[in-house]
Design a protein around this motif. Structure first.
Motif, PDB file in Angstrom:
ATOM      1  N   ASN A  47       0.887  -1.208   0.122  1.00 50.11           N
ATOM      2  CA  ASN A  47      -0.143   0.146  -0.117  1.00 50.11           C
ATOM      3  C   ASN A  47       0.694   1.386  -0.079  1.00 50.11           C
ATOM      4  O   ASN A  47       0.774   2.196  -0.613  1.00 50.11           O
ATOM      5  CB  ASN A  47      -0.925   0.153   1.345  1.00 50.11           C
ATOM      6  N   ASN A  48       1.864   1.175   0.830  1.00 50.91           N
ATOM      7  CA  ASN A  48       2.852   2.600   0.744  1.00 50.91           C
ATOM      8  C   ASN A  48       3.571   2.779  -0.509  1.00 50.91           C
ATOM      9  O   ASN A  48       3.676   3.880  -1.016  1.00 50.91           O
ATOM     10  CB  ASN A  48       3.762   2.266   1.982  1.00 50.91           C
ATOM     11  N   PHE A  49       4.079   1.432  -0.961  1.00 49.27           N
ATOM     12  CA  PHE A  49       4.759   1.596  -2.291  1.00 49.27           C
ATOM     13  C   PHE A  49       3.532   2.052  -3.447  1.00 49.27           C
ATOM     14  O   PHE A  49       4.105   2.841  -4.197  1.00 49.27           O
ATOM     15  CB  PHE A  49       5.257   0.444  -2.715  1.00 49.27           C
ATOM     16  N   ASN A  50       2.460   1.761  -3.482  1.00 46.95           N
ATOM     17  CA  ASN A  50       1.523   2.345  -4.410  1.00 46.95           C
ATOM     18  C   ASN A  50       1.168   3.647  -4.295  1.00 46.95           C
ATOM     19  O   ASN A  50       1.086   4.523  -5.218  1.00 46.95           O
ATOM     20  CB  ASN A  50       0.333   1.361  -4.411  1.00 46.95           C
TER      21      ASN A  50
ATOM     22  N   PHE B 234       1.892   9.409  -6.038  1.00 41.93           N
ATOM     23  CA  PHE B 234       2.386  10.638  -5.919  1.00 41.93           C
ATOM     24  C   PHE B 234       3.437  11.206  -6.764  1.00 41.93           C
ATOM     25  O   PHE B 234       3.315  12.050  -7.263  1.00 41.93           O
ATOM     26  CB  PHE B 234       3.020  10.926  -4.324  1.00 41.93           C
ATOM     27  N   GLN B 235       4.142  10.144  -7.203  1.00 44.10           N
ATOM     28  CA  GLN B 235       4.980  10.377  -8.298  1.00 44.10           C
ATOM     29  C   GLN B 235       4.335  10.784  -9.651  1.00 44.10           C
ATOM     30  O   GLN B 235       4.876  11.527 -10.308  1.00 44.10           O
ATOM     31  CB  GLN B 235       6.120   9.120  -8.533  1.00 44.10           C
ATOM     32  N   ASP B 236       3.520  10.104  -9.816  1.00 39.94           N
ATOM     33  CA  ASP B 236       2.705  10.241 -11.274  1.00 39.94           C
ATOM     34  C   ASP B 236       1.698  11.479 -10.712  1.00 39.94           C
ATOM     35  O   ASP B 236       1.576  11.905 -12.041  1.00 39.94           O
ATOM     36  CB  ASP B 236       1.975   9.068 -11.405  1.00 39.94           C
ATOM     37  N   ASN B 237       1.544  11.993  -9.737  1.00 39.93           N
ATOM     38  CA  ASN B 237       0.487  13.069  -9.655  1.00 39.93           C
ATOM     39  C   ASN B 237       1.082  14.113  -8.768  1.00 39.93           C
ATOM     40  O   ASN B 237       0.779  14.230  -7.533  1.00 39.93           O
ATOM     41  CB  ASN B 237      -0.866  12.656  -8.987  1.00 39.93           C
TER      42      ASN B 237
ATOM     43  N   TYR C 137      -1.136  16.541  -7.055  1.00 36.42           N
ATOM     44  CA  TYR C 137      -2.201  16.098  -5.755  1.00 36.42           C
ATOM     45  C   TYR C 137      -1.328  15.910  -4.549  1.00 36.42           C
ATOM     46  O   TYR C 137      -1.803  15.967  -3.314  1.00 36.42           O
ATOM     47  CB  TYR C 137      -2.674  14.841  -6.080  1.00 36.42           C
ATOM     48  N   ALA C 138       0.198  15.368  -4.858  1.00 35.43           N
ATOM     49  CA  ALA C 138       0.881  15.340  -3.654  1.00 35.43           C
ATOM     50  C   ALA C 138       1.056  16.676  -2.806  1.00 35.43           C
ATOM     51  O   ALA C 138       1.332  16.629  -1.707  1.00 35.43           O
ATOM     52  CB  ALA C 138       2.138  14.553  -3.994  1.00 35.43           C
ATOM     53  N   ALA C 139       1.325  17.583  -3.721  1.00 31.51           N
ATOM     54  CA  ALA C 139       1.562  18.915  -3.121  1.00 31.51           C
ATOM     55  C   ALA C 139       0.380  19.479  -2.172  1.00 31.51           C
ATOM     56  O   ALA C 139       0.484  20.038  -1.245  1.00 31.51           O
ATOM     57  CB  ALA C 139       2.070  19.872  -4.264  1.00 31.51           C
TER      58      ALA C 139
END
Length: 243
Positions: free
Chosen positions: A129-132, A137-140, A143-145
């Motif tokens: 789950n953490n890895f996904n 977040f890397q792809d978005n 959203y992560a910001a």
């Protein structure tokens, strides 16, 4: 002209593990050195995989075989390229080589996954789950910001409305702060106390904040506050009593 008349020696070599612990057994590389090839016994490889293997299994025996000598580095590299292509060292599980040498540098096509990378993931105990979530977040990044900003706001707390601030101001009107407790300080609600001499019971300081007073007079705040909570205890010849 002999290679021994050159300032540097260029050669290709092969390392063979005599009693391999896993499927890996060989390494093919190139070397340029001021030391004669037959005397260059301490150099093993620039491969991280091979160096880590030999460090972890120091008891393992191996041989270093000189395959060919050359007058220049370019010719030695060309021979290494041909050998890497012939044995397909990047894909071949028998080789420690993690990549194949080419005319433009190392080629990582078909590269074997490094075992030290596997160990890192094991140590981290990263859940799926953490890895996904990390991948998402890397792809978005937008959203992560947003998530990061939301967490930052939650730590600061919700801002008070103007009406709420006015009500607080009205409630504090006429409130007398203890001596030594400044407006806006985080300990505005600290209990005021009196400080007494333990021998004469003479009043030393009146209506003060223990934290502030102890810091200004080089006393331990924790120990002095303990005397206020536990009658009969003293600290450096004094004691405190909450008002």
């Amino acid at each position: 002209m002999s290679i021994y008349s050159l300032d540097k020696y260029h050669y290709t070599y092969k390392i063979t593990i005599r009693q391999p612990i896993d499927e890996r057994k060989y390494y093919i590389g190139v070397r340029s050195s001021k030391c004669k090839p037959e005397d260059d016994i301490y150099y093993k490889s620039s491969s991280r995989s091979l160096k880590a293997y030999l460090k972890e299994h120091s008891e393992v025996e191996y041989t270093k075989e000189i395959l060919a000598y050359f007058f220049d580095r370019k010719s030695a590299l060309q021979h290494e390229i041909e050998l890497h292509q012939e044995f397909d060292v990047a894909r071949n599980p028998l080789f420690f080589n993690d990549a194949r040498q080419t005319n433009t540098g190392f080629c990582t096509e078909g590269r074997k996954m490094k075992r030290d990378v596997c160990r890192i993931f094991d140590r981290m105990e990263m859940t799926l789950n953490n890895f996904n979530q990390w991948c998402f977040f890397q792809d978005n990044p937008d959203y992560a910001a947003g998530v990061s900003a939301k967490k930052s706001r939650s730590k600061k707390g919700n801002p008070h409305s103007k009406e709420h601030s006015r009500n607080i101001s009205k409630a504090l009107k006429g409130f007398k702060r203890p001596k030594g407790c400044q407006a806006g300080h985080k300990n505005n609600n600290a209990k005021p106390a009196n400080i007494y001499d333990a021998v004469t019971n003479e009043l030393i300081a009146e209506n003060v904040v223990i934290r502030q007073w102890s810091a200004e007079n080089e006393y331990c705040q924790t120990s002095l506050a303990k005397t206020a909570r536990n009658p009969g205890t003293i600290h450096k010849g004094i004691y405190a009593r909450y008002i």
